[in-house]
Design a protein around this motif. Structure first.
Motif, short mmCIF file in Angstrom:
data_model
loop_
_atom_site.label_atom_id
_atom_site.label_comp_id
_atom_site.label_asym_id
_atom_site.label_seq_id
_atom_site.Cartn_x
_atom_site.Cartn_y
_atom_site.Cartn_z
N PRO A 60 21.93 58.79 68.11
CA PRO A 60 21.60 57.83 67.05
C PRO A 60 20.86 56.59 67.57
CG PRO A 60 23.84 58.61 66.79
CD PRO A 60 23.35 59.15 68.09
N THR A 61 21.23 56.12 68.74
CA THR A 61 20.54 54.95 69.32
C THR A 61 19.09 55.30 69.62
OG1 THR A 61 22.61 54.32 70.34
CG2 THR A 61 20.65 53.21 71.15
N ALA A 62 18.90 56.47 70.19
CA ALA A 62 17.53 56.89 70.52
C ALA A 62 16.72 57.06 69.23
CB ALA A 62 17.55 58.19 71.31
N ARG A 63 17.35 57.59 68.20
CA ARG A 63 16.62 57.81 66.94
C ARG A 63 16.20 56.49 66.29
NH1 ARG A 63 16.37 63.03 66.06
NH2 ARG A 63 18.18 64.39 66.34
N GLN A 64 16.98 55.44 66.54
CA GLN A 64 16.65 54.14 65.94
C GLN A 64 15.52 53.42 66.66
OE1 GLN A 64 20.29 51.86 65.81
NE2 GLN A 64 21.22 53.45 64.55
N ALA A 65 15.11 53.95 67.81
CA ALA A 65 14.09 53.25 68.60
C ALA A 65 12.69 53.61 68.12
CB ALA A 65 14.26 53.61 70.07
N GLU A 66 11.77 52.69 68.31
CA GLU A 66 10.36 52.97 67.98
C GLU A 66 9.66 53.66 69.14
OE1 GLU A 66 11.23 49.64 66.96
OE2 GLU A 66 11.10 50.09 64.82
N LEU A 67 10.28 53.55 70.32
CA LEU A 67 9.65 54.09 71.53
C LEU A 67 10.73 54.65 72.43
CD1 LEU A 67 6.97 54.10 73.33
CD2 LEU A 67 7.93 52.06 74.39
N LEU A 68 10.43 55.77 73.09
CA LEU A 68 11.35 56.32 74.08
C LEU A 68 10.71 56.16 75.45
CD1 LEU A 68 12.32 59.60 72.18
CD2 LEU A 68 13.57 57.43 72.25
N THR A 85 10.81 63.79 68.72
CA THR A 85 9.50 64.22 69.21
C THR A 85 8.37 63.69 68.33
OG1 THR A 85 9.47 66.32 68.02
CG2 THR A 85 10.50 66.33 70.19
N GLU A 86 8.74 62.89 67.34
CA GLU A 86 7.70 62.24 66.54
C GLU A 86 7.38 60.86 67.12
OE1 GLU A 86 8.81 61.57 62.48
OE2 GLU A 86 6.79 60.89 61.95
N LYS A 87 8.28 60.38 67.97
CA LYS A 87 8.13 59.03 68.52
C LYS A 87 7.18 59.03 69.71
CE LYS A 87 12.90 57.97 67.43
NZ LYS A 87 12.66 57.15 66.25
N PRO A 88 6.53 57.90 69.91
CA PRO A 88 5.75 57.78 71.15
C PRO A 88 6.68 57.71 72.37
CG PRO A 88 5.74 55.70 69.94
CD PRO A 88 6.45 56.69 69.08
N LEU A 137 2.49 59.80 75.71
CA LEU A 137 1.33 58.97 75.42
C LEU A 137 0.82 58.30 76.67
CD1 LEU A 137 2.20 57.28 72.11
CD2 LEU A 137 -0.04 58.10 72.73
N SER A 138 1.74 57.79 77.47
CA SER A 138 1.33 57.01 78.62
C SER A 138 2.33 57.20 79.74
CB SER A 138 1.27 55.53 78.27
OG SER A 138 1.59 55.29 76.95
N THR A 139 1.83 57.02 80.94
CA THR A 139 2.73 57.09 82.09
C THR A 139 2.50 55.87 82.97
OG1 THR A 139 1.10 58.28 83.39
CG2 THR A 139 2.69 59.61 82.21
N ILE A 140 3.51 55.53 83.73
CA ILE A 140 3.39 54.41 84.67
C ILE A 140 4.27 54.76 85.86
CG2 ILE A 140 5.21 53.13 83.44
CD1 ILE A 140 3.79 50.54 84.19
N ALA A 141 3.78 54.45 87.05
CA ALA A 141 4.61 54.64 88.23
C ALA A 141 4.98 53.27 88.77
CB ALA A 141 3.84 55.43 89.29
N LEU A 142 6.25 53.08 89.04
CA LEU A 142 6.68 51.81 89.62
C LEU A 142 7.96 52.05 90.39
CD1 LEU A 142 9.21 50.95 87.63
CD2 LEU A 142 7.39 50.19 86.15
N CYS A 143 8.29 51.08 91.24
CA CYS A 143 9.54 51.17 91.98
C CYS A 143 10.55 50.27 91.28
CB CYS A 143 9.36 50.75 93.43
SG CYS A 143 10.93 50.71 94.30
N ALA A 144 11.45 50.89 90.54
CA ALA A 144 12.38 50.12 89.70
C ALA A 144 13.23 49.18 90.54
CB ALA A 144 13.27 51.07 88.91
N GLU A 145 13.62 49.64 91.73
CA GLU A 145 14.50 48.81 92.55
C GLU A 145 13.81 47.51 92.96
OE1 GLU A 145 16.11 50.72 96.17
OE2 GLU A 145 18.03 50.47 95.14
N THR A 146 12.56 47.62 93.43
CA THR A 146 11.82 46.42 93.81
C THR A 146 11.59 45.54 92.59
OG1 THR A 146 10.65 47.83 95.37
CG2 THR A 146 9.74 45.64 95.01
N ALA A 162 1.96 51.41 73.23
CA ALA A 162 2.38 52.77 72.90
C ALA A 162 3.13 52.81 71.57
CB ALA A 162 3.26 53.33 74.01
N MET A 163 3.81 51.72 71.24
CA MET A 163 4.54 51.67 69.97
C MET A 163 3.60 51.68 68.77
SD MET A 163 7.38 48.82 70.76
CE MET A 163 9.05 49.24 71.25
#
Ligand SMILES: Nc1nc2c(ncn2[C@@H]2O[C@H](COP(=O)(O)OP(=O)(O)OP(=O)(O)O)[C@@H](O)[C@H]2O)c(=O)[nH]1
Ligand SMILES: [Mg+2]
Length: 354
Positions: free
Chosen positions: A86-94, A195-198, A222-231, A267-268
């Protein structure tokens, strides 16, 4: 505007949440959803604030939700996934966080570090979740269509659309490929299909690979990004004053947080219009394709009710002219009607009369 951070266990979701919001999560917390609001950086707002020196500046914000990881390898994990649906469904973006880092201290999901396999597995589970909803609805409609009811015609149309949805999902295609018209989107909007969400796919990579171009976007993202979450999480928690030196050490000018925020916002499917004045300079998110009347309604319902016209100037024109007087003199301030389609960066004054 909500963006749900979702993914397989230990892929770095909570770390990414900290990177995006600056909010630290206590590792002793039980797995639970965390929420955090973040202003979207916008040079236009900065410029206009310097120009108008308003009492208040308001950026557009995104609310991030960190959803605990779930293993799709066992029933318990799948139940966990369903619990947070339900939380995921309420989001405009995943935001799908995919592990692409080596860390001997963190055993990888299914004993593999395989971003493509992880992404496919996650995607298929989303498809499956939507398929379950569609199949249940089709069963109900079949029963109800056997009886003569007042809503018979509408149900028949819904049935046709649902069958198209089922077909797409059975081919692991996203429902965004079926629900393309405004009418169809509206008709099935209440189901809030995943699967309808961006999607934004975040590849969580080792620090030394953060500047490497991300792989080609998978066909559904729609889009991808690479990053180091820890840094990035470390940067987000630094004092503003310590940040530039830290970034310089890494050889970057801007934290990935800003790139991520702008990417999510775009993306939203939102564009930004701006309002300016001595009281407030403000960025307003509005869906792409919205009219001047909708923009007025966002600001206040009175402005929509008494709408006369929208005095509009493109941000770039105002910036080039230097200020509003010069922009007017240069003929850059337009008078637009209700049906005008708001463009990204429009500065709008609504003239109204009640
Ligand atoms: N080396 C390395 N380790 C990371 C990175 N991001 C996260 N980690 C580590 O991976 C572990 C899991 O990170 P979390 O952010 O808690 O992952 P999560 O996806 O929220 O985990 P769950 O919610 O339990 O599924 C932690 O020990 C992090 O320190 C990264 O970019 N590089
Ligand atoms: Mg977590």
């Amino acid at each position: 505007m909500r963006a749900a951070i979702i993914g397989l266990p230990q892929s770095g979701k909570s770390t990414l949440f900290t990177a995006a919001t600056g909010k630290q999560i206590d590792p002793a917390d039980l797995p639970q959803e965390h929420f955090g609001n973040v202003p979207v950086p916008d040079e236009r707002v900065d410029f206009l604030t310097a120009l108008y020196k308003p009492k208040k500046t308001t950026y557009a914000t995104i609310e991030f939700v960190d959803i605990p990881g779930f293993s799709l390898a066992d029933k318990h994990g799948i139940d966990e996934f369903k619990r947070h649906l339900p939380t995921a469904r309420q989001a405009e973006l995943l935001i799908g966080v995919i592990r692409n880092f080596e860390n001997p201290a963190v055993p990888p999901y299914r004993q593999r570090v395989d971003p493509q396999a992880d992404l496919n597995e996650l995607w298929e589970e989303f498809v499956y979740a939507d398929l379950e909803v569609v199949t249940n609805r089709i069963e109900r409609l079949e029963k109800s269509l056997k009886k003569p009811t007042k809503t018979h015609e509408a149900e028949k149309r819904e049935m046709q659309l649902m069958e198209k949805c089922r077909e797409a999902l059975e081919d692991t295609l996203p429902l965004s490929s079926v629900l393309t018209s405004e009418d169809d989107k509206k008709a099935l909007g209440s189901f809030a299909f995943l699967t309808e969400k961006p999607w934004v796919v975040v590849y969580n990579v080792d620090e030394d690979r953060a500047s490497v171009e991300p792989p080609e976007p998978p066909k559904h993202a729609l889009s991808t990004i690479a990053l180091c979450a820890e840094t990035e999480a470390e940067i987000a928690q630094l004092d503003e004053t310590d940040r530039p030196a830290f970034l310089a050490d890494l050889g970057v000018t801007e934290p990935a947080q800003n790139r991520l925020l702008r990417l999510c916002y775009k993306a939203m499917g939102f564009v930004t219009f701006l309002t300016v004045g001595d009281d407030e300079v403000r960025a307003w998110p509005i869906r792409r394709g919205a009219s001047a009347l909708e923009a007025a309604g966002k600001i206040h319902s009175d402005l929509a009710r008494g709408f006369i016209r929208a005095e509009t100037v493109a941000y770039e024109d105002l910036k080039t002219a230097g200020d509003m007087r010069f922009a007017k003199a240069a003929g850059k301030v337009r008078q637009e009607g209700k049906g005008y389609i708001v463009q990204d960066g429009d500065i709008i004054f609504i003239k109204f009369n009640l």
